[in-house]
Design a protein around this motif. Structure first.
Motif: not given
Ligand code: NAP
Ligand code: MG
Length: 485
Positions: A264-268
């Motif tokens: 997963p590549f999570v961008v907040f």
């Protein structure tokens, strides 16, 4: 002369067994294709079961003397291997491009990364530390030492044909193990070139044997059935890894398994979006997406999802696609026809479920196994593409609303190799990194691989670690000696 021509002219494109370069016992061959043209490059012998067992004989014979070699001697051989590989980085890079397809700049980076495993384990070779303690009852000393695990079978994939080999050979040499390297049948030449390089820098006959084969199941199975093989270090798919764990159970072989991933590549919403796009390009597109730690599922907070998707799609669209040997190429072909067709089908399927194809989406009209850089938005969180190791230049984007939801989405997979988190709040980054079920997490970084760091996964992504000091320990057994004096 290219490295391939050099190998062929000297007969070192053949099986390396006990210091001899030989043809397969039954004359079988593997045709090596150039993925950029689908044309054959050359053929190499395809080892038989008899060849595999001959390599085990050679490794078993060489084992006692090699285990007794002073660590310093093994360290200096590894150091020489590091230097030789760096010296010949351009020739190795070209060879990797020819048989594997990746862009030249990436192949060069891989060779340098591969060489770093020799340098790192040159240092580790002289750090095989034990311990001594007084038992709690005071009746004895507890002495712990680490000894080479023994004949090791190294099975590697095609995606990083040099680095996945040196990541195993380096620690095995450092630990004092002898080995048989079984490379992927799509990329045998890089492995043979590494065998030749190790021979040149003084690795004794029988210590490193290289046996390409297209009969992988049969030949690897026969080697694992030989009780002299004490170690299996495998990098490849989870599917094959599970099969091999079952086979290794027969003689309770020590296993290190580097298997698939679904990062997963999570961008907040508080992330630096330009940095996140840059990181996503690296995490997704390194090796054309054909990496076990490739960003496979991009989760972006709804407040910044459109802005992220616009900038990311622009960067993907600007990627220069071409043959790997052209120095301006950023994205080469996929490894083979099956891979290219599989990805096309996956993209079509996801689009038919309502996803938008923002850029790319097709196989370009040219020879070879190419696929366009592709961004999919409006992907549903339960779409099958998110449960698939894509292994290509395709990025599905999903939106989320809360941190808790992001963590749940990230963890909603059987794999657990790498994960990436982008946020401006380091406390949040660390909190999420601790909550994500993965062996490795990048915070505000798309590139995490480092020979000095422990590489590996949890859940169905594997067992054990490569690189770092842990990588050496995978090739050592602990012995406890109870002593009174
Ligand atoms: P693969 O099909 O599992 O093959 C890996 C190796 O196993 C190759 O040498 C292959 O030989 C051999 N093999 C295949 N079937 C076998 C069998 N039945 N018995 C024994 N050996 C067998 O994987 P791949 O397609 O080459 O590589 C892609 C996979 O590797 C992906 O899942 C990726 O995530 C994973 N990977 C993981 C890491 C990591 O560090 N965790 C790193 C890189 C790649 P043939 O080529 O002859 O089939
Ligand atoms: Mg395969």
């Amino acid at each position: 002369m290219s490295l391939i021509e050099e190998l062929v002219a000297s007969g070192r494109h053949r099986l390396l067994i006990g210091g001899e370069w030989r043809d397969a016992s039954d004359g079988a061959q593997i045709t090596v294709l150039d993925p950029a043209t689908a044309e054959p490059i050359t053929a190499v012998p395809s080892g038989s079961v008899a060849d595999g067992l001959a390599a085990v004989d050679a490794a078993a014979q060489a084992a006692p003397a090699w285990a007794d070699t002073p660590p310093r001697v093994r360290a200096e051989i590894l150091r020489a291997a590091f230097e030789a590989l760096v010296d010949r980085a351009d020739a190795f890079a070209e060879l990797i491009v020819r048989e594997m397809g990746k862009a030249l700049r990436e192949a060069k980076a891989e060779v340098l990364y591969a060489a770093e495993f020799f340098r790192w384990f040159s240092g580790e070779a002289v750090r095989n530390l034990g311990s001594i303690a007084t038992a709690p009852e005071g009746d004895k000393r507890i002495i712990s030492i680490h000894q080479p695990v023994g004949v090791s079978l190294l099975v590697t994939p095609w995606n990083f044909p040099a680095a996945m080999a040196t990541r195993k050979i380096g620690p095995a040499i450092a630990a004092g193990c002898t080995m048989i390297l079984k490379p992927a049948s799509d990329t045998p030449l890089t492995a043979l070139a590494i065998g030749a390089l190790l021979e040149e820098v003084g690795v004794p006959p029988g210590v490193v044997n290289v046996v390409p084969t297209s009969r992988s199941g049969e030949v690897v199975g026969a080697m694992l059935d030989d009780p002299r093989v004490r170690k299996l270090s495998f990098t490849g798919s989870t599917e094959v890894g599970k099969l091999l764990l079952e086979k290794a159970a027969r003689h309770v072989v020590n296993c290190s398994m580097e298997l698939g991933g679904n990062a997963p590549f999570v961008v907040f919403e508080d992330a630096d979006l330009d940095a996140a796009v840059e990181g996503a390009m690296v995490a997704k597109m390194r090796n054309g997406g054909q990496s076990c730690i490739a960003a496979n599922r991009i989760y972006v907070h709804a407040a910044v999802a459109d802005a992220f998707a616009d900038r990311f799609a622009a960067a993907m669209a600007a990627t220069r696609v071409g043959v790997g040997l052209d120095p301006s190429t950023e994205l080469g072909p996929l490894i083979n026809l099956q891979a290219a067709e599989g990805i096309a089908e996956l993209v079509d399927q996801t689009a038919s479920h309502g996803a938008q194809v923002r850029v790319g989406g097709r196989r370009p009209d040219r020879p070879g196994f190419f696929f366009e850089p592709t961004v999919l938005t409006d992907v549903r969180p339960d779409d099958p593409i998110l449960a698939t190791e894509i292994f290509g230049p395709v990025a599905p984007i999903v939106t989320f609303e809360t941190e808790e939801e992001a963590i749940d989405l990230a963890n909603g997979t059987l794999w657990g190799l790498a994960a990436y988190v982008y946020t401006g709040d380091l406390a949040r980054g660390l909190r999420v990194a601790e909550a994500i079920e993965a062996g490795m997490v990048g915070i505000n970084r798309g590139l995490i691989s480092d020979p000095a760091a422990p590489f590996g996964g949890v859940k169905e992504s594997g067992l054990g670690r490569e690189g770092a000091h842990e990588g050496l320990m995978e090739f050592l057994e602990t012995k406890y000696i109870a002593a009174s004096w």
